[in-house]
Design a protein around this motif. Structure first.
Motif, PDB file in Angstrom:
ATOM      1  N   GLY A   1       8.402  82.736  38.589  1.00 49.14           N
ATOM      2  CA  GLY A   1       8.419  82.759  37.132  1.00 49.14           C
ATOM      3  C   GLY A   1       8.921  83.851  36.262  1.00 49.14           C
ATOM      4  N   ILE A   2       9.096  85.008  36.993  1.00 42.33           N
ATOM      5  CA  ILE A   2       9.567  86.185  36.524  1.00 42.33           C
ATOM      6  C   ILE A   2      11.323  86.060  36.834  1.00 42.33           C
ATOM      7  CG2 ILE A   2      10.180  88.636  36.970  1.00 42.33           C
ATOM      8  CD1 ILE A   2       7.309  88.992  37.906  1.00 42.33           C
ATOM      9  N   GLY A   3      11.584  85.401  37.644  1.00 41.11           N
ATOM     10  CA  GLY A   3      13.098  84.795  37.907  1.00 41.11           C
ATOM     11  C   GLY A   3      13.628  84.241  36.816  1.00 41.11           C
ATOM     12  N   MET A   4      12.742  83.298  36.277  1.00 38.55           N
ATOM     13  CA  MET A   4      13.330  82.390  35.177  1.00 38.55           C
ATOM     14  C   MET A   4      13.322  83.257  33.993  1.00 38.55           C
ATOM     15  SD  MET A   4      10.973  79.049  35.647  1.00 38.55           S
ATOM     16  CE  MET A   4      11.122  78.096  37.351  1.00 38.55           C
ATOM     17  N   ARG A   5      12.497  84.306  33.811  1.00 36.40           N
ATOM     18  CA  ARG A   5      12.697  85.100  32.504  1.00 36.40           C
ATOM     19  C   ARG A   5      14.073  86.004  32.824  1.00 36.40           C
ATOM     20  NH1 ARG A   5       9.678  81.970  31.688  1.00 36.40           N
ATOM     21  NH2 ARG A   5      11.671  81.167  30.962  1.00 36.40           N
ATOM     22  N   CYS A   6      14.140  86.331  34.136  1.00 37.80           N
ATOM     23  CA  CYS A   6      15.513  87.289  34.225  1.00 37.80           C
ATOM     24  C   CYS A   6      16.809  86.511  33.919  1.00 37.80           C
ATOM     25  CB  CYS A   6      15.567  87.404  35.775  1.00 37.80           C
ATOM     26  SG  CYS A   6      14.356  88.926  36.358  1.00 37.80           S
ATOM     27  N   TYR A   7      16.705  85.099  33.944  1.00 37.16           N
ATOM     28  CA  TYR A   7      17.869  84.305  33.710  1.00 37.16           C
ATOM     29  C   TYR A   7      18.042  84.601  32.109  1.00 37.16           C
ATOM     30  CZ  TYR A   7      20.971  81.002  35.921  1.00 37.16           C
ATOM     31  OH  TYR A   7      22.131  80.710  36.519  1.00 37.16           O
ATOM     32  N   ASP A   8      17.011  84.501  31.377  1.00 33.39           N
ATOM     33  CA  ASP A   8      17.145  84.670  30.041  1.00 33.39           C
ATOM     34  C   ASP A   8      17.618  86.057  29.627  1.00 33.39           C
ATOM     35  OD1 ASP A   8      15.874  82.377  29.206  1.00 33.39           O
ATOM     36  OD2 ASP A   8      13.866  83.076  29.412  1.00 33.39           O
ATOM     37  N   LEU A   9      16.944  87.227  30.132  1.00 37.62           N
ATOM     38  CA  LEU A   9      17.576  88.489  30.014  1.00 37.62           C
ATOM     39  C   LEU A   9      19.149  88.700  30.584  1.00 37.62           C
ATOM     40  CD1 LEU A   9      14.545  90.314  31.222  1.00 37.62           C
ATOM     41  CD2 LEU A   9      15.162  90.106  28.910  1.00 37.62           C
ATOM     42  N   GLY A  10      19.174  88.074  31.524  1.00 35.35           N
ATOM     43  CA  GLY A  10      20.861  88.349  32.040  1.00 35.35           C
ATOM     44  C   GLY A  10      21.688  87.373  31.174  1.00 35.35           C
ATOM     45  N   GLY A  11      21.619  86.209  31.003  1.00 36.70           N
ATOM     46  CA  GLY A  11      22.223  85.400  30.065  1.00 36.70           C
ATOM     47  C   GLY A  11      22.675  86.065  28.838  1.00 36.70           C
ATOM     48  N   LEU A  12      21.428  86.509  28.031  1.00 35.25           N
ATOM     49  CA  LEU A  12      21.602  87.130  26.590  1.00 35.25           C
ATOM     50  C   LEU A  12      22.551  88.453  26.923  1.00 35.25           C
ATOM     51  CD1 LEU A  12      18.467  86.014  25.094  1.00 35.25           C
ATOM     52  CD2 LEU A  12      20.550  85.125  24.698  1.00 35.25           C
ATOM     53  N   GLY A  13      21.945  89.224  27.742  1.00 31.94           N
ATOM     54  CA  GLY A  13      22.548  90.365  28.182  1.00 31.94           C
ATOM     55  C   GLY A  13      24.054  90.332  28.421  1.00 31.94           C
ATOM     56  N   PHE A  14      24.593  89.676  29.309  1.00 37.94           N
ATOM     57  CA  PHE A  14      25.843  89.734  29.604  1.00 37.94           C
ATOM     58  C   PHE A  14      26.691  89.025  28.421  1.00 37.94           C
ATOM     59  CE2 PHE A  14      24.909  90.357  34.018  1.00 37.94           C
ATOM     60  CZ  PHE A  14      25.983  91.226  34.474  1.00 37.94           C
ATOM     61  N   ALA A  15      25.961  88.043  27.879  1.00 42.56           N
ATOM     62  CA  ALA A  15      26.794  87.485  26.604  1.00 42.56           C
ATOM     63  C   ALA A  15      27.011  88.466  25.687  1.00 42.56           C
ATOM     64  CB  ALA A  15      25.901  86.321  26.081  1.00 42.56           C
ATOM     65  N   ALA A  16      25.940  89.450  25.376  1.00 41.04           N
ATOM     66  CA  ALA A  16      26.196  90.522  24.308  1.00 41.04           C
ATOM     67  C   ALA A  16      27.431  91.552  24.814  1.00 41.04           C
ATOM     68  CB  ALA A  16      24.676  91.368  24.122  1.00 41.04           C
ATOM     69  N   ALA A  17      27.365  91.935  26.201  1.00 43.75           N
ATOM     70  CA  ALA A  17      28.348  92.735  26.728  1.00 43.75           C
ATOM     71  C   ALA A  17      29.798  92.333  26.778  1.00 43.75           C
ATOM     72  CB  ALA A  17      28.114  92.972  28.245  1.00 43.75           C
ATOM     73  N   ILE A  18      29.890  90.885  26.923  1.00 44.48           N
ATOM     74  CA  ILE A  18      31.218  90.176  26.890  1.00 44.48           C
ATOM     75  C   ILE A  18      31.626  90.221  25.409  1.00 44.48           C
ATOM     76  CG2 ILE A  18      32.533  88.035  27.076  1.00 44.48           C
ATOM     77  CD1 ILE A  18      30.857  87.160  29.283  1.00 44.48           C
ATOM     78  N   LEU A  19      30.785  90.013  24.378  1.00 42.87           N
ATOM     79  CA  LEU A  19      31.192  90.201  22.973  1.00 42.87           C
ATOM     80  C   LEU A  19      31.577  91.454  22.712  1.00 42.87           C
ATOM     81  CD1 LEU A  19      28.337  87.934  21.419  1.00 42.87           C
ATOM     82  CD2 LEU A  19      30.802  87.356  21.787  1.00 42.87           C
ATOM     83  N   LEU A  20      30.992  92.576  23.209  1.00 39.62           N
ATOM     84  CA  LEU A  20      31.218  93.776  22.797  1.00 39.62           C
ATOM     85  C   LEU A  20      32.723  94.498  23.577  1.00 39.62           C
ATOM     86  CD1 LEU A  20      29.936  96.811  21.882  1.00 39.62           C
ATOM     87  CD2 LEU A  20      29.319  97.249  24.071  1.00 39.62           C
ATOM     88  N   THR A  21      32.948  93.777  24.615  1.00 43.80           N
ATOM     89  CA  THR A  21      34.562  93.821  25.156  1.00 43.80           C
ATOM     90  C   THR A  21      35.573  93.457  24.241  1.00 43.80           C
ATOM     91  OG1 THR A  21      33.144  93.657  27.497  1.00 43.80           O
ATOM     92  CG2 THR A  21      35.665  93.635  27.192  1.00 43.80           C
TER      93      THR A  21
END
Length: 318
Positions: free
Chosen positions: A298-318
């Protein structure tokens, strides 16, 4: 009066059946959307955006969710037939209708086995039609259909046909192929090439998924062993399998940081990924140190949320 479908002594109305189909398709597992979003943002960041890109990408997203629906439906049908789902979802029941049973409509009687097979075929046909449309809109490379057909075949052979998930390493192969393809295929179709950033992001999401599935396999070990499903969790002893989980965590940690270390994304963007790194440490604690595989999953599924949104923000920042 709504139409009613009757299975044995149960009467199932159409809204319930539709809910059962949504459960069968695993629509609650929406993580392909993150992979697709990362592919879209990478294409925009690297200025690959031809005419028809939006339509092609939308159709591709439909295709991948349909692939998921077909593969999940087939998996549930096969799990229902061989009894592995009944074994895995019967244990540790604390109530007459345990929450764990809800996503299994063949077990709860919302759908019949025939419904499952029909739905799997319809989903596979939908996936193929959407993928063909996606290819035609942007005039994708000539070899593109072969790449898509390989992914569809791989996904549908997860529990049926070759039964890849019943063989050591087969489950992991399917996970890597399907999740990597969700980034690589649309990127390749539109850009007509694949960059290092796309490959690394594909590897990143693959390990996220492997962590979720690997903890799930640990939780399902007894049922899988009973039906002849030879996952690594079944074949390896508890100590060896815990070591495998630690290796996967280390691989994920490395890949999560790699785009920033290589300069593919702005280093300051790593701040958006810190919540993911923390959550994966918590996942490791519960799954490996405390042996609570269900909670780690279950925590892994929340990790997907955090990772997806986190990397999306990082790409937008680049």
């Amino acid at each position: 009066m709504p139409a009613v479908i009757t299975y044995a002594d149960r009467r199932i109305d159409w809204p319930q059946k539709v809910a059962g189909l949504a459960q069968l398709a695993k629509l609650r597992v929406y993580y392909h959307a993150y992979e697709w979003l990362l592919a879209v943002l990478l294409l925009r960041m690297q200025h690959f955006w031809p005419v028809g890109a939006v339509t092609s990408l939308v159709l591709f997203l439909v295709a991948m969710f349909a692939v998921q629906a077909a593969a999940c439906a087939i998996d549930d049908v096969m799990g229902f037939r061989d009894g592995s789902d009944a074994e895995n979802y019967r244990k540790n029941e604390l109530s007459a209708r345990p929450r764990k049973l809800l996503p299994k409509p063949l077990l709860t009687g919302l759908l019949s086995e025939r419904d499952g097979v029909t739905f799997a075929v319809a989903a596979a046909l939908t996936a193929t039609a959407a993928a063909v449309g996606s290819l035609l809109v942007v005039q994708a490379p000539k070899a593109s259909p072969l790449g898509y057909l390989a992914v569809l075949a791989c996904a549908t052979q997860y529990s049926w046909g070759l039964k890849l998930s019943y063989r050591p390493g087969g489950l992991e192969f399917v996970i890597v192929a399907v999740n990597a393809a969700t980034i690589i295929l649309p990127y390749w179709w539109i850009a007509h090439r694949v960059t290092a950033a796309a490959v690394i992001m594909a590897a990143v999401v693959c390990v996220w998924t492997l962590l979720v599935v690997s903890y799930g396999n640990a939780a399902d070990r007894d049922g899988d062993e009973a039906c002849g499903r030879r996952t690594f969790a079944v074949l390896a002893g508890p100590r060896v399998y815990r070591a495998i989980l630690v290796v996967l965590w280390l691989a994920s940690l490395t890949l999560n940081l790699l785009p920033f270390a290589l300069g593919l994304l702005r280093p300051v963007g790593v701040l958006f990924v810190v919540p993911l790194l923390v959550a994966q440490v918590v996942q490791l604690r519960w799954g490996v140190l405390h042996g609570d595989a269900r909670r780690a999953m279950g925590i892994g599924m929340r990790c997907y949320d955090l990772g997806g949104l986190g990397f999306a923000a990082a790409i937008l920042l680049t």
